[in-house]
Design an enzyme around this catalytic site. Sequence first.
Site, mmCIF file in Angstrom:
data_model
loop_
_atom_site.group_PDB
_atom_site.id
_atom_site.type_symbol
_atom_site.label_atom_id
_atom_site.label_comp_id
_atom_site.label_asym_id
_atom_site.label_seq_id
_atom_site.Cartn_x
_atom_site.Cartn_y
_atom_site.Cartn_z
ATOM 1 N N GLY A 207 0.601 -0.999 -0.099
ATOM 2 C CA GLY A 207 0.036 0.109 0.139
ATOM 3 C C GLY A 207 0.755 1.208 -0.020
ATOM 4 O O GLY A 207 1.964 1.143 -0.386
ATOM 5 N N ASP A 208 0.307 2.254 0.327
ATOM 6 C CA ASP A 208 0.932 3.694 0.287
ATOM 7 C C ASP A 208 2.039 3.561 1.229
ATOM 8 O O ASP A 208 3.253 4.338 1.051
ATOM 9 C CB ASP A 208 -0.040 4.811 0.834
ATOM 10 C CG ASP A 208 -1.098 4.785 -0.265
ATOM 11 O OD1 ASP A 208 -0.961 4.546 -1.646
ATOM 12 O OD2 ASP A 208 -2.266 5.263 -0.099
HETATM 13 C C1 LIG Z 1 -18.577 10.141 6.189
HETATM 14 C C2 LIG Z 1 -17.944 9.889 4.947
HETATM 15 C C3 LIG Z 1 -16.478 10.085 4.885
HETATM 16 C C4 LIG Z 1 -15.609 9.835 3.701
HETATM 17 C C5 LIG Z 1 -14.521 10.636 3.587
HETATM 18 C C6 LIG Z 1 -13.452 10.134 2.578
HETATM 19 C C7 LIG Z 1 -12.401 10.849 2.182
HETATM 20 C C8 LIG Z 1 -11.224 9.869 2.128
HETATM 21 C C9 LIG Z 1 -10.070 10.770 1.408
HETATM 22 C C10 LIG Z 1 -8.810 9.986 1.703
HETATM 23 C C11 LIG Z 1 -7.578 10.460 1.000
HETATM 24 C C12 LIG Z 1 -6.550 9.415 1.488
HETATM 25 C C13 LIG Z 1 -5.148 9.972 1.096
HETATM 26 C C14 LIG Z 1 -4.150 8.829 1.240
HETATM 27 C C15 LIG Z 1 -3.555 8.381 2.441
HETATM 28 C C16 LIG Z 1 -2.679 7.129 2.638
HETATM 29 O O1 LIG Z 1 -1.418 7.825 2.621
HETATM 30 C C17 LIG Z 1 -2.961 6.648 4.221
HETATM 31 C C18 LIG Z 1 -2.173 5.360 4.362
HETATM 32 O O2 LIG Z 1 -2.614 4.647 3.258
HETATM 33 P P1 LIG Z 1 -2.235 2.921 3.508
HETATM 34 O O3 LIG Z 1 -0.748 2.824 3.783
HETATM 35 O O4 LIG Z 1 -2.563 2.205 2.261
HETATM 36 O O5 LIG Z 1 -3.010 2.251 4.576
HETATM 37 N N1 LIG Z 1 -4.570 6.381 4.094
HETATM 38 C C19 LIG Z 1 -5.164 6.971 5.052
HETATM 39 O O6 LIG Z 1 -4.667 7.868 5.777
HETATM 40 C C20 LIG Z 1 -6.661 6.477 5.229
HETATM 41 C C21 LIG Z 1 -7.360 7.608 5.342
HETATM 42 C C22 LIG Z 1 -8.894 7.289 5.213
HETATM 43 C C23 LIG Z 1 -9.882 8.440 5.943
HETATM 44 C C24 LIG Z 1 -11.327 7.963 6.019
HETATM 45 N N1 LIG Z 2 7.094 -7.638 6.851
HETATM 46 C C1 LIG Z 2 6.509 -6.802 7.410
HETATM 47 N N2 LIG Z 2 5.901 -6.893 8.625
HETATM 48 C C2 LIG Z 2 5.346 -5.943 9.199
HETATM 49 N N3 LIG Z 2 5.180 -4.521 8.743
HETATM 50 C C3 LIG Z 2 5.654 -4.365 7.516
HETATM 51 C C4 LIG Z 2 6.520 -5.403 6.634
HETATM 52 N N4 LIG Z 2 6.689 -4.859 5.559
HETATM 53 C C5 LIG Z 2 6.413 -3.518 5.422
HETATM 54 N N5 LIG Z 2 5.655 -3.202 6.557
HETATM 55 C C6 LIG Z 2 5.139 -2.139 7.026
HETATM 56 O O1 LIG Z 2 3.849 -2.267 6.832
HETATM 57 C C7 LIG Z 2 3.108 -0.944 6.698
HETATM 58 C C8 LIG Z 2 1.863 -1.050 6.108
HETATM 59 O O2 LIG Z 2 2.197 -1.370 4.903
HETATM 60 P P1 LIG Z 2 1.128 -1.025 3.549
HETATM 61 O O3 LIG Z 2 1.672 -2.025 2.513
HETATM 62 O O4 LIG Z 2 1.176 0.397 3.156
HETATM 63 O O5 LIG Z 2 -0.319 -1.626 4.032
HETATM 64 P P2 LIG Z 2 -1.496 -0.940 4.408
HETATM 65 O O6 LIG Z 2 -1.879 -0.069 3.188
HETATM 66 O O7 LIG Z 2 -2.345 -1.874 4.829
HETATM 67 O O8 LIG Z 2 -1.183 0.102 5.510
HETATM 68 C C9 LIG Z 2 4.111 0.128 6.059
HETATM 69 O O9 LIG Z 2 4.378 1.317 6.868
HETATM 70 C C10 LIG Z 2 5.342 -0.739 6.111
HETATM 71 O O10 LIG Z 2 6.411 -0.205 6.606
#
Ligand SMILES: CCCCCCCCCCCCC/C=C/[C@@H](O)[C@H](COP(=O)(O)O)NC(=O)CCCCC
Ligand SMILES: Nc1ncnc2c1ncn2[C@@H]1O[C@H](COP(=O)(O)OP(=O)(O)O)[C@@H](O)[C@H]1O
Length: 557
Positions: A207-208
Amino acid sequence: MEKQPRLLASQLLLKNCVFEVSLNRVFLTWKEVSTKKKRVSGSIHHPFKVDPGHSVRVSEVLAVGELDLDSGMKEDGRWQKMPQKPTEAYPHAFTVSYVERARHHRWRCCDVTFHCQEWALCQQWVQTIREQLAALTGRPKHLLVYINPYGGKQQGKRIYQQKVAPLFARASISTDVIVTEHANHARDHLRTEAELKQYDGVVCVGGDGMFSEIVHGLVSRTQTDNGIDQISPEEKLVACTLRIGIIPAGSTDCICYATIGINDPVTSALHIIVGDTQPMDVCSVHHNNAFLRYSLSLLGYGFYGDVLADSERKRWMGPARYDFSGFKTFMTHNYYEGTVSFQPATDTLGTPRDKSPCRAGCLVCLHNKRLCPEHSPAKCMADPDSSDSECEGGWRVIRGKFLAINAASMSCACPRSPMGLSPAAHLADGTADLILVRKCSRFNFLRHLLRHTSKDDQFDMTFVEVHRVKRFRFLPRHCQNDSELDLRENGKRLFSQICRDHPACGCSPAFSSWNCDGEVLPHAAIEVRVHCQLIRLFARGIEDPPVFEEVPTPCGI
Ligand SMILES: CCCCCCCCCCCCC/C=C/[C@@H](O)[C@H](COP(=O)(O)O)NC(=O)CCCCC
Ligand SMILES: Nc1ncnc2c1ncn2[C@@H]1O[C@H](COP(=O)(O)OP(=O)(O)O)[C@@H](O)[C@H]1O
Ligand SMILES: [Ca+2]
């Protein structure tokens, strides 16, 4: 348009019909030959359907190979479902794999098999297409792949093995694959160990957060290799040469979605194979001149910071943790006081309220890159409509109570918000959109949030303002007289301060935390600077959708 000379043209058999197949430097084209005698064996002819022909860009051909019609095996030893029974007149065949566009920016790999009368002709076709592919610059041959097995729904390994590895093999891309064993494994490997010279790119399956790890590793390594001090906020960073590919397997997948238009592993793999390039801005985040992190998508204080901090304790829920914590945080309705200062991007093209978004081949990004905005002096113009904004040495200063302070250096489009947090933000223009959501009623905040899920303008509300910036700073109110205030060390003093300011104590805490691409930052007071086009992705930006015609294609079987 200049007509390209033909390299090859032959009548070949496809699905028991004779086709005129031709190749020039740009297109491979096949069109059914419309003679009454064209049917060779067993096929049903539709007299009223006129085949307009089919054209594939050579740059979107993935691979070509001879097919052994006796065994049904391709040259590389893989089995293929027989496209048709071999006929006596056409005993030789070759298969071309190419990109086919489907709906919603999805790409698919299609195979078309042409049958030839002579072996030499078959060979000539295979050779000529191969030469064309070899002449394409920019296609990766050797990739370093990192898989996060714990991201998203923990499907990273399966997604890579089942959907991506077979495509890389078909396109003759070799890979070194590392399944990460802990957080920051990929970052540290890239930073210090990986022999980067042997690779044409780095691929991250996750993911991000995982993508952010890869960027941190690669950017650090590039600065070290070039003798640059990335710790200093004033340093001009050196752009990374290796491109990064993202196979989406995370929870938000915003980088992938906003650079390709969909979070689909096959589509991402195909963009990597054809060697696409999309530059991207990177924000550096500092606290008191000390480097904290880079940010690629969202830097969010208040609402998104609180959502993240809460959701980290619920990782076991998978991607649904954001919905749960989002609802909880919304109900809490905390606001935070502080001062936001920023350098407006006054000399660049585009504004955050533009109706035309950043798309493949974006001219705004191209233009602003030429200006190299980070080096031109910023002009500050105080907003006449805003009573609490002022100018201080080229910086605009806004004090207030905020439900959310968000900085998006790109649209942050994702499945939850298909247009994104800032729909008109650009991937590679050297600026970020700073969105300030002031304290308002819960109902109004809900209206604002809901607009992220539709095409309605989330900025057209009295309590929301958006500025396109090159740099910004945030200082929480309770830090304003302290040069260095660490949240944890000063917890006690803060608590008493909060209670003094909010006597009922059922109100907002003094601090939120920053959500930096899904990572919680340890400091509330930060300084952010946008670095124009510091990295490049295997992507091309979101394409305008093709016009779909209801004509059967060889792939649409
Ligand atoms: C009541 C309805 C509310 C709907 C709001 C929807 C708005 C969503 C905008 C999300 C923008 C996300 C920008 C990206 C953020 C990511 O970097 C971060 C980490 O992602 P990952 O590593 O894949 O977990 N994601 C978030 O911070 C999720 C925010 C979600 C908030 C609802
Ligand atoms: N093998 C691992 N075990 C645990 N955490 C990890 C591993 N490899 C990467 N990560 C960490 O997992 C976190 C989430 O990863 P990501 O792929 O963005 O998933 P998600 O979108 O669900 O948050 C990242 O911050 C990364 O540093
Ligand atoms: Ca940008």
